[in-house]
Design an enzyme around this catalytic site. Structure first.
Site, PDB file in Angstrom:
ATOM      1  N   LYS A   2      -2.864  60.324  46.652  1.00 22.21           N
ATOM      2  CA  LYS A   2      -4.209  60.689  46.185  1.00 22.21           C
ATOM      3  C   LYS A   2      -4.556  62.138  46.532  1.00 22.21           C
ATOM      4  O   LYS A   2      -4.948  62.910  45.661  1.00 22.21           O
ATOM      5  CB  LYS A   2      -5.277  59.787  46.825  1.00 22.21           C
ATOM      6  CG  LYS A   2      -5.229  58.340  46.424  1.00 22.21           C
ATOM      7  CD  LYS A   2      -6.375  57.557  47.047  1.00 22.21           C
ATOM      8  CE  LYS A   2      -6.277  57.383  48.566  1.00 22.21           C
ATOM      9  NZ  LYS A   2      -5.090  56.674  49.034  1.00 22.21           N
TER      10      LYS A   2
ATOM     11  N   ASN B 166     -12.941  61.624  49.187  1.00 17.05           N
ATOM     12  CA  ASN B 166     -12.172  61.137  50.322  1.00 17.05           C
ATOM     13  C   ASN B 166     -11.311  62.237  50.946  1.00 17.05           C
ATOM     14  O   ASN B 166     -10.679  62.039  51.969  1.00 17.05           O
ATOM     15  CB  ASN B 166     -11.288  59.973  49.844  1.00 17.05           C
ATOM     16  CG  ASN B 166     -10.765  59.131  50.976  1.00 17.05           C
ATOM     17  OD1 ASN B 166     -11.493  58.791  51.898  1.00 17.05           O
ATOM     18  ND2 ASN B 166      -9.488  58.802  50.933  1.00 17.05           N
TER      19      ASN B 166
ATOM     20  N   HIS C 252      -4.250  48.355  53.470  1.00 17.97           N
ATOM     21  CA  HIS C 252      -5.640  47.995  53.798  1.00 17.97           C
ATOM     22  C   HIS C 252      -5.947  46.520  53.502  1.00 17.97           C
ATOM     23  O   HIS C 252      -7.084  46.189  53.173  1.00 17.97           O
ATOM     24  CB  HIS C 252      -6.633  48.848  52.988  1.00 17.97           C
ATOM     25  CG  HIS C 252      -6.471  50.320  53.180  1.00 17.97           C
ATOM     26  ND1 HIS C 252      -6.507  50.913  54.415  1.00 17.97           N
ATOM     27  CD2 HIS C 252      -6.276  51.318  52.289  1.00 17.97           C
ATOM     28  CE1 HIS C 252      -6.337  52.219  54.269  1.00 17.97           C
ATOM     29  NE2 HIS C 252      -6.187  52.481  53.010  1.00 17.97           N
TER      30      HIS C 252
HETATM   31  P1  ADP Z   1      -3.098  59.697  50.068  1.00 21.54           P
HETATM   32  O1  ADP Z   1      -4.229  60.642  49.966  1.00 21.54           O
HETATM   33  O2  ADP Z   1      -3.078  58.685  48.964  1.00 21.54           O
HETATM   34  O3  ADP Z   1      -2.944  59.049  51.379  1.00 21.54           O
HETATM   35  P2  ADP Z   1      -1.305  62.014  50.251  1.00 21.54           P
HETATM   36  O4  ADP Z   1      -1.192  62.870  49.064  1.00 21.54           O
HETATM   37  O5  ADP Z   1      -2.187  62.466  51.339  1.00 21.54           O
HETATM   38  O6  ADP Z   1      -1.742  60.540  49.807  1.00 21.54           O
HETATM   39  O7  ADP Z   1       0.145  61.735  50.815  1.00 21.54           O
HETATM   40  C1  ADP Z   1       0.318  60.964  52.005  1.00 21.54           C
HETATM   41  C2  ADP Z   1       1.751  60.616  52.232  1.00 21.54           C
HETATM   42  O8  ADP Z   1       2.132  59.658  51.256  1.00 21.54           O
HETATM   43  C3  ADP Z   1       2.700  61.787  52.033  1.00 21.54           C
HETATM   44  O9  ADP Z   1       2.964  62.383  53.266  1.00 21.54           O
HETATM   45  C4  ADP Z   1       3.934  61.150  51.467  1.00 21.54           C
HETATM   46  O10 ADP Z   1       4.742  60.679  52.505  1.00 21.54           O
HETATM   47  C5  ADP Z   1       3.417  59.947  50.729  1.00 21.54           C
HETATM   48  N1  ADP Z   1       3.237  60.143  49.299  1.00 21.54           N
HETATM   49  C6  ADP Z   1       2.640  61.179  48.672  1.00 21.54           C
HETATM   50  N2  ADP Z   1       2.635  60.983  47.353  1.00 21.54           N
HETATM   51  C7  ADP Z   1       3.208  59.786  47.132  1.00 21.54           C
HETATM   52  C8  ADP Z   1       3.485  59.009  45.969  1.00 21.54           C
HETATM   53  N3  ADP Z   1       3.157  59.430  44.747  1.00 21.54           N
HETATM   54  N4  ADP Z   1       4.096  57.816  46.136  1.00 21.54           N
HETATM   55  C9  ADP Z   1       4.423  57.374  47.347  1.00 21.54           C
HETATM   56  N5  ADP Z   1       4.201  58.050  48.484  1.00 21.54           N
HETATM   57  C10 ADP Z   1       3.602  59.247  48.375  1.00 21.54           C
END
Ligand code: ADP
Length: 452
Positions: free
Chosen positions: A123, A146, A192
């Site tokens: 996200k 968020n 969650h």
């Molecule tokens: P969120 O805001 O949904 O938690 P982030 O962009 O902050 O996602 O990424 C958090 C972690 O999730 C990253 O460090 C990476 O390990 C993993 N991640 C990022 N993008 C993806 C995706 N499209 N699919 C699966 N895992 C992801």
């Protein structure tokens, strides 16, 4: 700030005075609502000196039009918070800050562009990427929700301004009238569930965001999202299907590091030049950002340039330092096994710091990556749970706290023969047992590494 005018002259109870709660209380007051704000924590209350505080446990609830709940407070599971019970008995609606924003937009500028992003993982990266592409294209962007700035601290919705808002499942659950111009649902894996009861319930909440969007951009890489895309298409909605792999079903997909559009003979963007977007998971994020930017009329070449110049986000596979051959990587944002998997896939010879408040399923799904892990350093409440999974497969040490883990991992990595040993904080857990949030955990890691 976006003053909330839709509750002008009405009494509103507000519970939870963290960052977004405080911003919401101020926006309600600025819009003319009579706010009664409260938080169980003395320290949160002490930061809210400019907000009318009322102890809601002894308040008369009969005059409240609504309860505005912070997304961190349980609405339904494991059991409804006492304020939610009180609101229900008093007949007050229960909503959150995104809902207040959605109503303000409906009242003031219903056609103001609004991009809303959700999914289990990716996200923040996708949200930041979309905002980056739009600002590089010369658009006025308000980025938050968020991620970063609470939505009501952003400037008000307006035709000339694009709001790019990250939404958690908790926020969507509290935002029944959210209707985005462009809605994104990147992916769905169990997360969650303590707060949503079942996977089905969690998925149904996320579905609401895209179901109510003018354009729904939905992932096709997991069965829950595929079913949602099919349902929306069946209902005649405008759906853009996105896949991180070559796929006949997808409108936009990634094939061999290249973003492709169905029906177009040539690939459109080469992701190998996008240095902050390594890995298949980031291909998924980039394809979603591409789809959103196209939906908002940004030219392909401009998107391509912006993907290349995207600087990346802190706490997501963030290289923090190098000490001799050893690379230190802060992936504090990996709060579940699915996210940690992405980091483990990206490195060899890993000295892995993990633990915290464990999620459903623990680290069992990561077993196939254990051969990459030279040693694991366990912290926090998940220690015994993870030790049981690692036992017999990976050497591990119970470190208790992050400082001990960093010291031990740095010591072992420096002594290893590997060409590029990596000390990786990718906890596969929430941080709440030892830290205020994942940012505090990542900042602590960075400071400890710098201190070495
Ligand atoms: P969120 O805001 O949904 O938690 P982030 O962009 O902050 O996602 O990424 C958090 C972690 O999730 C990253 O460090 C990476 O390990 C993993 N991640 C990022 N993008 C993806 C995706 N499209 N699919 C699966 N895992 C992801």
């Amino acid at each position: 700030m976006t003053p909330v005018s839709t509750f002008a002259g009405k009494r509103v109870a507000l519970f939870g005075l963290g960052g977004s709660g405080l911003a919401t209380a101020r926006a309600l007051v600025a819009g003319g609502a009579e706010v009664a704000a409260w938080d169980d924590g003395e320290s949160s209350r002490s930061k809210a000196s400019d907000v009318p505080l009322v102890d809601l446990s002894s308040a008369d609830w009969s005059h409240f039009a609504a309860l505005v709940l912070s997304p961190g407070v349980p609405l339904t599971h494991p059991k409804p918070h006492w304020t939610a019970e009180r609101a229900k008995s008093a007949g007050a609606e229960i909503i959150g800050d995104i809902e207040l924003f959605a109503r303000e937009r409906a009242a003031r500028a219903p056609n103001a562009p609004l991009v809303a992003i959700t999914g289990t993982n990716g996200k923040s990266t996708t949200t930041a990427l979309i905002a980056h592409i739009l600002s590089e294209a010369g658009r006025e962007v308000a980025l938050g929700g968020n991620i970063g700035v609470p939505v009501l601290d952003l400037p008000p919705p307006a035709l000339e301004r694009i709001h790019v808002i990250e939404c958690s499942s908790f926020q969507i659950d509290l935002a029944p009238s959210l209707r985005a111009s462009v809605g994104l649902l990147i992916n769905l894996t169990p997360d969650h569930l303590d707060r949503h009861g079942t996977m089905e319930n969690y998925a149904a909440i996320k579905e609401r965001l895209v179901a109510a969007s003018d354009t729904a951009i939905v992932g096709l890489d997991d069965e829950y999202c595929r079913a949602i895309a099919a349902r929306l298409k069946g209902a005649g909605r405008h759906v853009v299907g996105v896949s991180q792999a070559a796929s006949d079903a997808a409108d936009i997909y990634v094939d061999d590091h290249r973003i492709c559009v169905r029906g177009s003979a040539e690939w459109l963007v080469d992701l190998r030049i996008a240095h902050a977007l390594r890995g298949a998971h980031n291909g998924q994020n980039a394809a979603f950002a591409f789809a959103a930017a196209r939906a908002l009329g940004v030219e392909v070449n401009a998107i391509s340039q912006s993907l290349k110049s995207f600087p990346g986000l802190a706490h997501r596979m963030e290289p923090v330092a190098r000490r001799g051959r050893v690379l230190f990587v802060n992936d504090s944002k990996a709060t579940n096994a699915d996210a940690a998997e992405k980091a483990l896939l990206s490195f060899q010879d890993i000295f892995w710091i993990l633990g915290g408040k464990a999620k459903e399923g623990g680290i069992e799904p990561l077993r196939y990556l254990f051969p990459r892990v030279r040693k694991a350093y366990l912290i926090g409440a998940a220690t015994e749970n993870f030790a049981a999974t690692l036992r017999g497969s990976v050497a591990f040490e119970r470190c208790g706290t992050l400082d001990k883990a960093v010291a031990a991992a740095a010591r072992d990595a420096a002594a290893s023969e590997a060409a590029e040993p990596v000390v990786l904080l990718s906890p596969a857990c929430a941080s709440y047992d030892q830290f205020a949030n994942f940012e505090a955990r990542g900042d602590a890691f960075r400071a400890l590494v710098r201190g070495l």
